[in-house]
Design a protein around this motif. Structure first.
Motif, PDB file in Angstrom:
ATOM      1  N   HIS A 184       0.747  -1.422  -0.012  1.00 37.57           N
ATOM      2  CA  HIS A 184      -0.057   0.169   0.307  1.00 37.57           C
ATOM      3  C   HIS A 184       0.820   1.252   0.179  1.00 37.57           C
ATOM      4  CE1 HIS A 184      -3.274  -2.101   0.346  1.00 37.57           C
ATOM      5  NE2 HIS A 184      -3.280  -2.775   1.103  1.00 37.57           N
ATOM      6  N   GLN A 185       1.896   1.274  -0.328  1.00 38.65           N
ATOM      7  CA  GLN A 185       3.005   2.758  -0.057  1.00 38.65           C
ATOM      8  C   GLN A 185       4.598   2.310  -0.926  1.00 38.65           C
ATOM      9  OE1 GLN A 185       5.851   2.370   3.493  1.00 38.65           O
ATOM     10  NE2 GLN A 185       5.457   0.329   3.859  1.00 38.65           N
ATOM     11  N   LEU A 186       3.901   1.900  -2.149  1.00 31.79           N
ATOM     12  CA  LEU A 186       5.308   1.652  -2.868  1.00 31.79           C
ATOM     13  C   LEU A 186       5.217   2.831  -4.027  1.00 31.79           C
ATOM     14  CD1 LEU A 186       7.128  -0.741  -3.921  1.00 31.79           C
ATOM     15  CD2 LEU A 186       5.625  -1.311  -5.695  1.00 31.79           C
ATOM     16  N   ASP A 187       4.298   2.924  -4.369  1.00 33.02           N
ATOM     17  CA  ASP A 187       5.077   4.733  -4.557  1.00 33.02           C
ATOM     18  C   ASP A 187       5.763   5.503  -3.919  1.00 33.02           C
ATOM     19  OD1 ASP A 187       4.337   3.840  -7.373  1.00 33.02           O
ATOM     20  OD2 ASP A 187       1.725   5.014  -6.656  1.00 33.02           O
ATOM     21  N   GLU A 188       5.489   5.488  -2.379  1.00 33.90           N
ATOM     22  CA  GLU A 188       6.334   6.234  -1.421  1.00 33.90           C
ATOM     23  C   GLU A 188       7.423   5.727  -1.441  1.00 33.90           C
ATOM     24  OE1 GLU A 188       2.948   5.292  -1.603  1.00 33.90           O
ATOM     25  OE2 GLU A 188       1.933   7.009  -0.663  1.00 33.90           O
ATOM     26  N   VAL A 189       7.554   4.148  -1.170  1.00 36.20           N
ATOM     27  CA  VAL A 189       9.505   3.384  -0.984  1.00 36.20           C
ATOM     28  C   VAL A 189       9.867   3.870  -1.929  1.00 36.20           C
ATOM     29  CG1 VAL A 189      10.136   1.542  -0.610  1.00 36.20           C
ATOM     30  CG2 VAL A 189       8.370   1.913   1.028  1.00 36.20           C
ATOM     31  N   LEU A 190       9.439   3.530  -3.216  1.00 37.56           N
ATOM     32  CA  LEU A 190      10.317   4.151  -4.366  1.00 37.56           C
ATOM     33  C   LEU A 190      10.473   5.393  -4.448  1.00 37.56           C
ATOM     34  CD1 LEU A 190       8.682   2.086  -7.367  1.00 37.56           C
ATOM     35  CD2 LEU A 190      11.087   1.373  -5.647  1.00 37.56           C
ATOM     36  N   THR A 191       9.732   6.793  -4.175  1.00 35.62           N
ATOM     37  CA  THR A 191       9.813   7.560  -4.170  1.00 35.62           C
ATOM     38  C   THR A 191      11.099   8.400  -2.699  1.00 35.62           C
ATOM     39  OG1 THR A 191       8.117   8.524  -5.202  1.00 35.62           O
ATOM     40  CG2 THR A 191       9.794  10.170  -3.630  1.00 35.62           C
ATOM     41  N   ARG A 192      11.474   7.406  -1.845  1.00 37.46           N
ATOM     42  CA  ARG A 192      12.698   7.753  -0.538  1.00 37.46           C
ATOM     43  C   ARG A 192      13.405   7.096  -1.494  1.00 37.46           C
ATOM     44  NH1 ARG A 192       7.530   7.129   2.348  1.00 37.46           N
ATOM     45  NH2 ARG A 192       7.680   4.562   2.332  1.00 37.46           N
ATOM     46  N   ALA A 193      13.944   6.404  -2.003  1.00 35.73           N
ATOM     47  CA  ALA A 193      15.285   5.308  -2.755  1.00 35.73           C
ATOM     48  C   ALA A 193      15.938   6.093  -3.376  1.00 35.73           C
ATOM     49  CB  ALA A 193      14.572   3.906  -2.900  1.00 35.73           C
ATOM     50  N   GLN A 194      14.634   6.671  -4.199  1.00 34.94           N
ATOM     51  CA  GLN A 194      15.710   7.910  -5.087  1.00 34.94           C
ATOM     52  C   GLN A 194      15.914   9.150  -4.683  1.00 34.94           C
ATOM     53  OE1 GLN A 194      15.113   8.268  -9.226  1.00 34.94           O
ATOM     54  NE2 GLN A 194      15.188   5.305  -8.258  1.00 34.94           N
ATOM     55  N   GLN A 195      15.309   9.280  -3.521  1.00 34.16           N
ATOM     56  CA  GLN A 195      16.097  10.598  -2.861  1.00 34.16           C
ATOM     57  C   GLN A 195      16.440  10.140  -2.372  1.00 34.16           C
ATOM     58  OE1 GLN A 195      12.707  11.699  -0.295  1.00 34.16           O
ATOM     59  NE2 GLN A 195      11.210  12.453  -1.816  1.00 34.16           N
ATOM     60  N   ALA A 196      17.216   9.049  -1.651  1.00 32.42           N
ATOM     61  CA  ALA A 196      18.492   8.764  -1.164  1.00 32.42           C
ATOM     62  C   ALA A 196      20.043   8.106  -2.261  1.00 32.42           C
ATOM     63  CB  ALA A 196      18.304   7.758  -0.361  1.00 32.42           C
ATOM     64  N   GLN A 197      19.515   8.176  -3.481  1.00 28.96           N
ATOM     65  CA  GLN A 197      20.457   8.133  -4.047  1.00 28.96           C
ATOM     66  C   GLN A 197      20.383   5.911  -4.329  1.00 28.96           C
ATOM     67  OE1 GLN A 197      22.101   9.962  -6.624  1.00 28.96           O
ATOM     68  NE2 GLN A 197      23.482  10.389  -5.977  1.00 28.96           N
ATOM     69  N   VAL A 198      19.628   5.529  -3.804  1.00 29.52           N
ATOM     70  CA  VAL A 198      19.274   4.068  -4.461  1.00 29.52           C
ATOM     71  C   VAL A 198      18.489   4.095  -5.783  1.00 29.52           C
ATOM     72  CG1 VAL A 198      19.095   1.755  -3.318  1.00 29.52           C
ATOM     73  CG2 VAL A 198      19.171   4.026  -2.125  1.00 29.52           C
ATOM     74  N   LYS A 199      18.793   4.060  -6.656  1.00 26.99           N
ATOM     75  CA  LYS A 199      18.419   4.461  -8.099  1.00 26.99           C
ATOM     76  C   LYS A 199      17.948   3.525  -8.573  1.00 26.99           C
ATOM     77  CE  LYS A 199      19.591   9.024  -8.196  1.00 26.99           C
ATOM     78  NZ  LYS A 199      18.357   9.698  -8.415  1.00 26.99           N
ATOM     79  N   THR A 200      18.588   1.709  -8.052  1.00 23.20           N
ATOM     80  CA  THR A 200      18.039   0.801  -9.055  1.00 23.20           C
ATOM     81  C   THR A 200      18.100  -0.661  -8.219  1.00 23.20           C
ATOM     82  OG1 THR A 200      19.809   1.466 -11.040  1.00 23.20           O
ATOM     83  CG2 THR A 200      18.783  -1.022 -11.078  1.00 23.20           C
ATOM     84  N   LEU A 201      16.780  -1.359  -8.134  1.00 24.90           N
ATOM     85  CA  LEU A 201      16.949  -2.300  -7.380  1.00 24.90           C
ATOM     86  C   LEU A 201      16.424  -2.972  -7.895  1.00 24.90           C
ATOM     87  CD1 LEU A 201      15.446   0.276  -5.776  1.00 24.90           C
ATOM     88  CD2 LEU A 201      13.816  -0.362  -4.697  1.00 24.90           C
ATOM     89  N   ILE A 202      17.090  -4.309  -7.457  1.00 20.86           N
ATOM     90  CA  ILE A 202      16.711  -6.074  -7.946  1.00 20.86           C
ATOM     91  C   ILE A 202      15.484  -6.533  -6.957  1.00 20.86           C
ATOM     92  CG2 ILE A 202      18.037  -8.172  -8.708  1.00 20.86           C
ATOM     93  CD1 ILE A 202      18.793  -5.386 -10.007  1.00 20.86           C
ATOM     94  N   VAL A 203      14.411  -6.752  -7.605  1.00 19.97           N
ATOM     95  CA  VAL A 203      13.819  -7.584  -6.406  1.00 19.97           C
ATOM     96  C   VAL A 203      13.593  -9.005  -6.896  1.00 19.97           C
ATOM     97  CG1 VAL A 203      11.074  -7.843  -6.211  1.00 19.97           C
ATOM     98  CG2 VAL A 203      12.153  -5.590  -7.624  1.00 19.97           C
TER      99      VAL A 203
END
Length: 275
Positions: free
Chosen positions: A30-49
């Protein structure tokens, strides 16, 4: 590293790759968009699921279709679920691996700690997934717990035909670390290294990992880095917290955070054949 004062995120000095995140976990639903936005803000640009079963791998594929270029996925069956590995599973994973966003086979390996599937079932599923990775020339995303002797024996048999392999979330001892490095494996380090109770041995061991073989991951929502200040109220880990793992590793290796960030991201890009 700097801090985003709006939400107290630690900002990495260079783009990071989180090589293992369980984004299909219900905690993120229920919060995936927010989680991915925070990752981008923290410079975690690429995620392997991480794919841990056929169903989770299929769900990871769907996420990657929704967030192309930011998310990639692995397709595999975790040792806990090895009892579910059927004749049809190989073909299903084969089909999933054709997706351009699928960058590795796994999470697979052996886990003799809990034995949710029998050792025999685990070995069968592991060997079948190795054969799949060899056939497709895909790197392998590996799990191992209390099973180094058998897992290294199997890897040694197939190693000349495996293009690349990473031991994800390494928490083993010196014998295991040196054994996997002798097999030319990469090593994935999580927030376990930030734990001032359980992670002390790992903090010493990581000094033996060649930086060209090192990658970073959160394994979110698990293994929240215990060096975080302040600690999040939810106590749930997420990709945006990867810079805290970088910070701890920088201290353990006595290496500046910028060069370590660049090195580990370069390793991940090379390992997963990222564009």
């Amino acid at each position: 590293m700097s801090v985003n004062t709006q939400n107290q995120l630690l900002i990495a000095p260079a783009p990071l790759v989180d090589i293992g995140v369980n984004l299909t976990n219900s905690r993120f639903s229920h919060q995936l968009d927010e989680v991915l936005t925070r990752a981008q803000q923290a410079q975690v640009k690429t995620l392997i699921v991480t794919g841990t079963s056929v169903e989770e791998s299929e769900a990871a594929q769907v996420l990657c279709e929704k967030y192309p270029g930011q998310l990639y996925f692995t397709a595999g069956v975790h040792p806990h679920d090895s009892s579910q590995f059927q004749k049809s599973t190989y073909q299903t994973l084969f089909n999933l691996a054709q997706d351009k966003s699928c960058v590795a086979i796994g999470e697979t390996g052996l886990d003799f700690n809990r034995n949710f599937s029998t050792p025999e079932q685990q070995v069968n599923a592991f060997e079948r997934q190795i054969e799949l990775a060899v056939e497709l020339k895909k790197p392998m995303f590996l799990h191992e717990r209390d099973a180094f002797s058998k897992q290294s024996e199997i890897l040694r048999y197939y190693r000349d035909n495996i293009v690349d392999a990473v031991i994800h979330c390494f928490t083993g001892d010196q014998k295991a670390l040196f054994g996997y490095l002798d097999l030319d494996c990469y090593i994935g380090i999580t927030g376990w290294v930030c734990d001032e109770r359980r992670g002390l041995e790992l903090q010493q061991l990581v000094k033996n990992i060649p930086t060209a073989r090192l990658m970073l991951e959160t394994d979110a929502p698990y293994l929240l880095p215990r060096n975080m200040q302040p600690k999040p109220k939810s106590r749930s880990n997420e990709p945006a917290y990867l810079p805290w793992v970088l910070k701890q590793m920088s201290q353990c290796l006595n290496q500046d955070e910028l060069s370590l960030a660049q090195q580990t991201s370069d390793n991940a890009q090379r390992f997963f054949r990222l564009p």
